[in-house]
Enzyme design. Structure first.
Site, PDB file in Angstrom:
ATOM      1  N   ASP A  64       0.862  -1.203   0.000  1.00  0.00           N
ATOM      2  CA  ASP A  64       0.000   0.000   0.000  1.00  0.00           C
ATOM      3  C   ASP A  64       0.882   1.231   0.000  1.00  0.00           C
ATOM      4  O   ASP A  64       1.903   1.255   0.692  1.00  0.00           O
ATOM      5  CB  ASP A  64      -0.868   0.059   1.275  1.00  0.00           C
ATOM      6  CG  ASP A  64      -1.692  -1.216   1.424  1.00  0.00           C
ATOM      7  OD1 ASP A  64      -1.984  -1.599   2.562  1.00  0.00           O
ATOM      8  OD2 ASP A  64      -1.951  -1.830   0.370  1.00  0.00           O
ATOM      9  N   ASP A  70       2.787  13.072   8.930  1.00  0.00           N
ATOM     10  CA  ASP A  70       2.061  14.307   9.179  1.00  0.00           C
ATOM     11  C   ASP A  70       0.856  14.428   8.262  1.00  0.00           C
ATOM     12  O   ASP A  70      -0.167  15.006   8.648  1.00  0.00           O
ATOM     13  CB  ASP A  70       2.959  15.559   9.134  1.00  0.00           C
ATOM     14  CG  ASP A  70       3.906  15.590   7.963  1.00  0.00           C
ATOM     15  OD1 ASP A  70       3.765  14.729   7.062  1.00  0.00           O
ATOM     16  OD2 ASP A  70       4.771  16.461   7.962  1.00  0.00           O
ATOM     17  N   GLU A  93      -2.004  23.383   9.635  1.00  0.00           N
ATOM     18  CA  GLU A  93      -0.658  23.729   9.159  1.00  0.00           C
ATOM     19  C   GLU A  93      -0.408  23.073   7.816  1.00  0.00           C
ATOM     20  O   GLU A  93       0.323  23.578   6.980  1.00  0.00           O
ATOM     21  CB  GLU A  93       0.370  23.238  10.203  1.00  0.00           C
ATOM     22  CG  GLU A  93       1.775  23.746   9.999  1.00  0.00           C
ATOM     23  CD  GLU A  93       2.654  22.765   9.207  1.00  0.00           C
ATOM     24  OE1 GLU A  93       2.233  21.618   8.987  1.00  0.00           O
ATOM     25  OE2 GLU A  93       3.754  23.182   8.807  1.00  0.00           O
ATOM     26  N   GLU A  94      -1.105  21.929   7.564  1.00  0.00           N
ATOM     27  CA  GLU A  94      -0.865  21.171   6.327  1.00  0.00           C
ATOM     28  C   GLU A  94      -1.712  21.663   5.154  1.00  0.00           C
ATOM     29  O   GLU A  94      -1.528  21.194   4.032  1.00  0.00           O
ATOM     30  CB  GLU A  94      -1.200  19.682   6.569  1.00  0.00           C
ATOM     31  CG  GLU A  94      -0.291  18.983   7.570  1.00  0.00           C
ATOM     32  CD  GLU A  94       1.121  18.740   7.027  1.00  0.00           C
ATOM     33  OE1 GLU A  94       2.040  18.525   7.828  1.00  0.00           O
ATOM     34  OE2 GLU A  94       1.296  18.798   5.790  1.00  0.00           O
ATOM     35  N   ASP A 114      -1.947  22.120  14.369  1.00  0.00           N
ATOM     36  CA  ASP A 114      -0.780  21.549  13.703  1.00  0.00           C
ATOM     37  C   ASP A 114      -0.840  20.069  14.041  1.00  0.00           C
ATOM     38  O   ASP A 114      -0.560  19.691  15.179  1.00  0.00           O
ATOM     39  CB  ASP A 114       0.510  22.218  14.217  1.00  0.00           C
ATOM     40  CG  ASP A 114       1.720  21.792  13.395  1.00  0.00           C
ATOM     41  OD1 ASP A 114       2.774  22.435  13.504  1.00  0.00           O
ATOM     42  OD2 ASP A 114       1.602  20.777  12.660  1.00  0.00           O
ATOM     43  N   LEU A 116       0.923  17.365  13.400  1.00  0.00           N
ATOM     44  CA  LEU A 116       2.127  16.690  13.891  1.00  0.00           C
ATOM     45  C   LEU A 116       3.291  17.669  13.811  1.00  0.00           C
ATOM     46  O   LEU A 116       4.059  17.699  12.847  1.00  0.00           O
ATOM     47  CB  LEU A 116       2.420  15.416  13.081  1.00  0.00           C
ATOM     48  CG  LEU A 116       3.383  14.444  13.772  1.00  0.00           C
ATOM     49  CD1 LEU A 116       2.814  13.951  15.105  1.00  0.00           C
ATOM     50  CD2 LEU A 116       3.685  13.242  12.894  1.00  0.00           C
ATOM     51  N   ASP A 117       3.383  18.490  14.868  1.00  0.00           N
ATOM     52  CA  ASP A 117       4.415  19.532  14.894  1.00  0.00           C
ATOM     53  C   ASP A 117       5.765  18.896  15.224  1.00  0.00           C
ATOM     54  O   ASP A 117       5.860  18.024  16.091  1.00  0.00           O
ATOM     55  CB  ASP A 117       4.046  20.562  15.974  1.00  0.00           C
ATOM     56  CG  ASP A 117       5.035  21.705  15.994  1.00  0.00           C
ATOM     57  OD1 ASP A 117       4.935  22.581  15.128  1.00  0.00           O
ATOM     58  OD2 ASP A 117       5.932  21.682  16.842  1.00  0.00           O
ATOM     59  N   GLU A 275       0.537  27.609  16.706  1.00  0.00           N
ATOM     60  CA  GLU A 275       1.704  27.404  17.570  1.00  0.00           C
ATOM     61  C   GLU A 275       1.758  28.513  18.620  1.00  0.00           C
ATOM     62  O   GLU A 275       1.684  28.257  19.818  1.00  0.00           O
ATOM     63  CB  GLU A 275       2.999  27.369  16.735  1.00  0.00           C
ATOM     64  CG  GLU A 275       3.115  26.098  15.880  1.00  0.00           C
ATOM     65  CD  GLU A 275       4.351  26.075  14.973  1.00  0.00           C
ATOM     66  OE1 GLU A 275       4.641  27.087  14.315  1.00  0.00           O
ATOM     67  OE2 GLU A 275       5.023  25.030  14.926  1.00  0.00           O
TER      68      GLU A 275
HETATM   69  P1  P6P Z   1      14.439  25.126  13.917  1.00  0.00           P
HETATM   70  C1  P6P Z   1       9.405  22.139  14.028  1.00  0.00           C
HETATM   71  O1  P6P Z   1       9.751  22.137  12.665  1.00  0.00           O
HETATM   72  C2  P6P Z   1       9.046  23.567  14.423  1.00  0.00           C
HETATM   73  O2  P6P Z   1       7.958  24.015  13.702  1.00  0.00           O
HETATM   74  C3  P6P Z   1       8.770  23.645  15.920  1.00  0.00           C
HETATM   75  O3  P6P Z   1       8.186  22.485  16.401  1.00  0.00           O
HETATM   76  C4  P6P Z   1      10.148  23.882  16.499  1.00  0.00           C
HETATM   77  O4  P6P Z   1      10.122  24.609  17.708  1.00  0.00           O
HETATM   78  C5  P6P Z   1      10.857  24.699  15.402  1.00  0.00           C
HETATM   79  O5  P6P Z   1      10.153  24.418  14.178  1.00  0.00           O
HETATM   80  C6  P6P Z   1      12.295  24.305  15.234  1.00  0.00           C
HETATM   81  O6  P6P Z   1      12.841  25.166  14.247  1.00  0.00           O
HETATM   82  O7  P6P Z   1      14.625  26.268  12.934  1.00  0.00           O
HETATM   83  O8  P6P Z   1      15.159  25.389  15.229  1.00  0.00           O
HETATM   84  O9  P6P Z   1      14.709  23.765  13.351  1.00  0.00           O
END
Ligand code: P6P
Length: 333
Positions: A64, A70, A93-94, A114, A116-117, A275
């Protein structure tokens, strides 16, 4: 809104919400969110086995096409919130554009999230998280972008789920404090751990930022970091690179988390709606402070920003109030 909570230990999130929420719609919303977090937890924790790591387009053992985690997490959130029948507008966010729910499935909430941040960390098994912020639709609105182009002080609910050593859910209802739940996988239930969570009055001397960006920061930010790392008792640097993990540690241990503006991006990197606002609301409700530092010509409380587009960014300086204030003082030094 939930009334103030008394000793409600060892009950589940579901019974917590039912006991403390006069609003059935809020109970349904929180169940859709917790179901999403349980489903995402399962996907994240079996990613390696189910070959969910890596880029979209890879195939799993049965051939599959598997989605990137994310994208899968995003679908889980959108489906759960859409079928809850209590939402009208979703911002992810997506997704470039807001999702307006069909008229016959609409309800009073508008959710920015978001799914999957920090997902760039997933392939090396570093913790990630889901972040969400909830507005109520404006009076008489049929559900449109204006319902979410509002300052963070209009939020009703905010929270995050951290997929760490344990899966933890932090939720705040504006004005009713911060509540903490831990997922018991054997029950499939979020168990209530604490209510009215407050940042420690004796904070750990920790600062959390991407030190690699130092050269691009405004001088006041550089001066602050120089100050706390000079002398014989410097602050410790702790930076996971997943906002949920860095904010969760700051909430529980104290300290300061910064993602400042820099020469290249005057708005910093983090997004206002899903965020900045939710994390600022949680930290403020726990007795902390969340500022943008100098942004668009003034020093602002993150929650008072007026977004102009759903993916707006803002600089973020949050955590133990005395530490945030020390940063702001550098602007007038
Ligand atoms: P950098 C993850 O991509 C994110 O959005 C946040 O979870 C995190 O705090 C930040 O970006 C990290 O960014 O520039 O330090 O890699």
């Amino acid at each position: 809104d939930p009334d103030s909570v008394t000793d409600v230990k060892s009950i589940t999130l579901t019974s917590f919400i039912m006991r403390h929420t006069r609003d059935n719609n809020l109970a349904i919303l929180m169940n859709a969110i917790q179901l999403s977090c349980k489903s995402i937890t399962r996907a994240v924790r079996k990613a390696g086995i189910a070959n969910l790591y890596g880029l979209a387009g890879t195939e799993n053992s049965t051939g599959d096409a598997v989605k990137k985690l994310d994208l899968l997490s995003n679908e889980i959130m959108i489906n759960a919130l859409t079928h809850s029948h209590v939402c009208s507008v979703l911002v992810s966010e997506e997704n470039e554009d807001p999702i307006i729910i069909k008229e016959n499935m609409q309800g009073k909430y508008c959710v920015a999230f978001d799914p999957l941040d920090g997902s760039s960390n997933i392939d090396c098994n570093v913790s990630t998280g889901t972040i969400f912020a909830v507005y109520e639709k404006k009076e008489g609105s049929v559900g449109n972008i204006e319902d979410v182009m509002r300052a963070g002080i209009d939020l009703k609910v905010a929270g995050y789920c951290m997929y760490g050593t344990a899966t933890e859910l932090i939720i705040t209802f504006y004005g009713s404090g911060v509540h903490r739940f831990t997922l018991d996988p054997s029950l499939g239930e979020f168990i209530h751990v604490a209510s009215d969570v407050k940042m420690p009055t004796e904070p750990k001397k920790i600062y959390s930022c991407n030190q690699g960006n130092y050269g691009g920061w405004d001088a006041p930010i550089q001066r602050y970091v120089d100050g706390i790392t000079a002398g014989d008792k410097p602050y410790a640097l702790r930076y996971v690179g997943s906002m949920v993990s860095d904010v969760h540690r700051t909430l529980l241990y104290g300290g300061i988390f910064l993602y400042p503006a820099d020469k290249k991006s005057r708005g910093g990197k983090l997004r206002v709606l899903y965020e900045g606002f939710p994390m600022a609301l949680i930290i403020e409700q726990a007795g902390g402070m969340a500022s943008t530092g100098m942004f668009n010509g003034s020093i602002q409380r993150v929650l008072e920003i007026k977004p102009t587009s759903i993916h707006d960014k803002c600089p973020i300086i949050l955590g133990t109030p005395s530490m945030v204030e020390s940063v702001l003082k550098e602007y007038t030094a």
